[in-house]
Design an enzyme around this catalytic site. Structure first.
Site, mmCIF file in Angstrom:
data_model
loop_
_atom_site.group_PDB
_atom_site.id
_atom_site.type_symbol
_atom_site.label_atom_id
_atom_site.label_comp_id
_atom_site.label_asym_id
_atom_site.label_seq_id
_atom_site.Cartn_x
_atom_site.Cartn_y
_atom_site.Cartn_z
ATOM 1 C CG ASP A 156 -13.203 26.064 -13.978
ATOM 2 O OD1 ASP A 156 -12.814 25.847 -12.822
ATOM 3 O OD2 ASP A 156 -13.378 27.206 -14.432
ATOM 4 C CB SER A 157 -9.036 21.975 -14.741
ATOM 5 O OG SER A 157 -8.609 22.896 -15.731
ATOM 6 N N GLY A 158 -9.399 25.079 -13.477
ATOM 7 C CA GLY A 158 -8.564 26.235 -13.155
ATOM 8 C C GLY A 158 -7.600 26.579 -14.265
ATOM 9 N N GLY A 159 -7.529 25.739 -15.291
ATOM 10 C CA GLY A 159 -6.580 25.965 -16.372
ATOM 11 C C GLY A 159 -6.794 27.274 -17.104
ATOM 12 C CG PHE A 160 -10.174 30.189 -19.204
ATOM 13 C CD1 PHE A 160 -9.943 30.339 -20.567
ATOM 14 C CD2 PHE A 160 -10.731 31.248 -18.514
ATOM 15 C CE1 PHE A 160 -10.276 31.527 -21.224
ATOM 16 C CE2 PHE A 160 -11.072 32.439 -19.159
ATOM 17 C CZ PHE A 160 -10.841 32.572 -20.511
ATOM 18 N N GLY A 171 -10.745 25.825 -25.357
ATOM 19 C CA GLY A 171 -9.958 26.689 -26.223
ATOM 20 C C GLY A 171 -10.755 27.382 -27.308
ATOM 21 C CG ASP A 199 -19.335 27.175 -18.758
ATOM 22 O OD1 ASP A 199 -18.854 28.171 -18.174
ATOM 23 O OD2 ASP A 199 -18.678 26.488 -19.567
ATOM 24 C CB CYS A 217 -40.090 36.650 -20.485
ATOM 25 S SG CYS A 217 -39.125 35.860 -19.184
ATOM 26 C CB CYS A 245 -38.691 35.155 -15.671
ATOM 27 S SG CYS A 245 -38.276 36.912 -15.863
ATOM 28 C CB CYS A 261 -41.110 39.261 -17.454
ATOM 29 S SG CYS A 261 -39.539 39.559 -18.308
ATOM 30 C CG HIS A 287 -35.186 38.778 -18.148
ATOM 31 N ND1 HIS A 287 -36.392 38.288 -18.603
ATOM 32 C CD2 HIS A 287 -34.463 39.126 -19.252
ATOM 33 C CE1 HIS A 287 -36.414 38.342 -19.928
ATOM 34 N NE2 HIS A 287 -35.257 38.839 -20.337
#
Length: 380
Positions: A94-98, A218, A268, A306, A308, A311, A337
């Site tokens: 990401d850009s770091g903006g958030f 946003g 994400d 599941c 995984c 589990c 999990h």
């Protein structure tokens, strides 16, 4: 030549959801896809080998945090983020903006960029579109984000209008500063709050710059989910069909499915590992709070459906014991999990799109996942 190429394979006849492939310098990604978040060049408690084992195709890392620690210059000297963290599949940064805009009173917005104070030691810092590009070029991610203004909601129309125009100007500056377009793809970020005309204006501004992909930013910042769905539904026919769409910061099972139905290709979120650290697991029958006393003698798996590692090998009673004792292995098992659960959910979504039945899949999944919540509402 762009560093990435999106290939639309099929459109679900039932919902309009997109099945695709995203070709990147570090491999092909099957979409729609969930990206586990590795903020500091690690997905918390999980190794790269475990992420591969569970089917992670791409991970996200954070520009702001890696700029502060260990420093993007150190990552660059190590050979880039892939070598630094031993991950040979695609990475998105990401850009770091958030992160910068979440600092509130610790930051000041100017046309040239944002002045703010380091959240760790209070030192003065500055990030601009050009600096964000330099950091991400140093990191060497496959997909990078433009530096944008992530506004707090709700916000007045006139301010959002000015913010959208600033984000568009910053996007153009970042595009000019980007040094490695052949090996790193830069996405524009559509802003505009809940104002559909401003969302459309932002999208068209960015499309005129011909980015290889577009993010929707946003959202998932406290607004009702219906508001988020309204925005992405409006943008679906506007954004180019031959380029990927990425809905930032979204990872709840319902939002993943509803987002895919509305044309989103990439998601994400830190949700899978964050709630795992609180002892909460996502299962096919809804959320399980493993600390609850009812699981003290429950020797079945977290999720009967599941397959995984967690589990297949460990019981609810054992995991509860570990979590109650603050044992790191308990956090690892729940994180494994939950991350597997979301990756597998998106695998099922892709299969449902291919078979033109995503609407039916959504209804069946929601009926099972939220049944406990409905029973609680009815007093059971």
């Amino acid at each position: 030549m762009s560093a990435i190429r999106y290939e639309l394979l099929h459109t679900c006849k039932q919902t309009g959801a997109r099945l695709g492939r995203l070709h990147t310098p570090h491999g092909v990604i099957e979409t729609p896809i969930f990206m586990p978040v590795g903020t500091l060049a690690t997905v918390k408690t999980l190794s790269p080998e475990e992420l591969k084992e569970m089917g992670a195709q791409i991970i996200l890392s954070n520009t702001y945090h890696l700029h502060i620690r260990p420093g993007d210059d150190i990552v660059h000297e190590a050979g880039g983020l892939h070598k630094f963290m031993n991950w040979d599949r695609p990475i998105l940064t990401d850009s770091g903006g958030f992160q910068v805009f979440s600092l509130g009173d610790l930051r000041k917005i100017e046309e040239d960029g944002v002045y703010f104070r380091n959240h760790l030691n209070g030192s003065k810092m500055f990030i601009s579109p050009e600096v964000a590009m330099q950091i991400q070029n140093n990191l060497g991610s496959d997909i990078m984000m433009s530096f944008d203004e992530c506004i707090s909601l709700p916000a007045e129309y006139e301010y959002v209008k000015q913010s959208v125009a600033r984000t568009s100007r910053w996007a153009e500056r970042g595009l000019r500063a980007h040094k490695n377009p052949d090996t790193q793809a830069l996405f524009g970020i559509v802003q505009g709050g809940g104002y559909l005309d401003l969302r459309e204006q932002s999208a068209r501004d960015l499309m005129s710059l011909d980015f290889p992909g577009y993010s929707i930013g946003g959202l998932s910042v406290g607004e009702p989910k219906e508001e988020m769905y309204r925005v992405i539904e409006h943008l679906n026919p506007i954004l180019p069909a031959n380029k990927p769409r990425y809905l930032m910061g979204v990872g709840s099972p319902d939002a993943l499915i509803e987002g895919a139905i509305r044309g989103v290709d990439m998601f994400d979120c830190v949700l899978s590992t964050r709630i795992a650290r609180n002892g909460t697991a996502m299962t096919s029958q809804g959320r399980v709070v493993i600390k609850n006393a009812q699981y003290a003698r429950d020797f079945g798996p977290l999720d009967e459906q599941c397959d995984c590692y967690t589990c297949k090998n460990y019981s609810r009673a054992y995991i509860r014991h570990l979590v109650k004792c603050d044992e790191t292995f308990g956090l690892r098992l729940t994180s494994y999990h939950n991350t597997y659960f979301l990756l597998n959910l998106m695998k099922q979504v892709r299969q449902a799109i291919a078979e033109d039945r995503l609407g039916d899949f959504r209804d069946e999944f929601f009926a099972a996942y939220y049944e406990k919540d409905k029973m609680r509402e009815r007093g059971f």
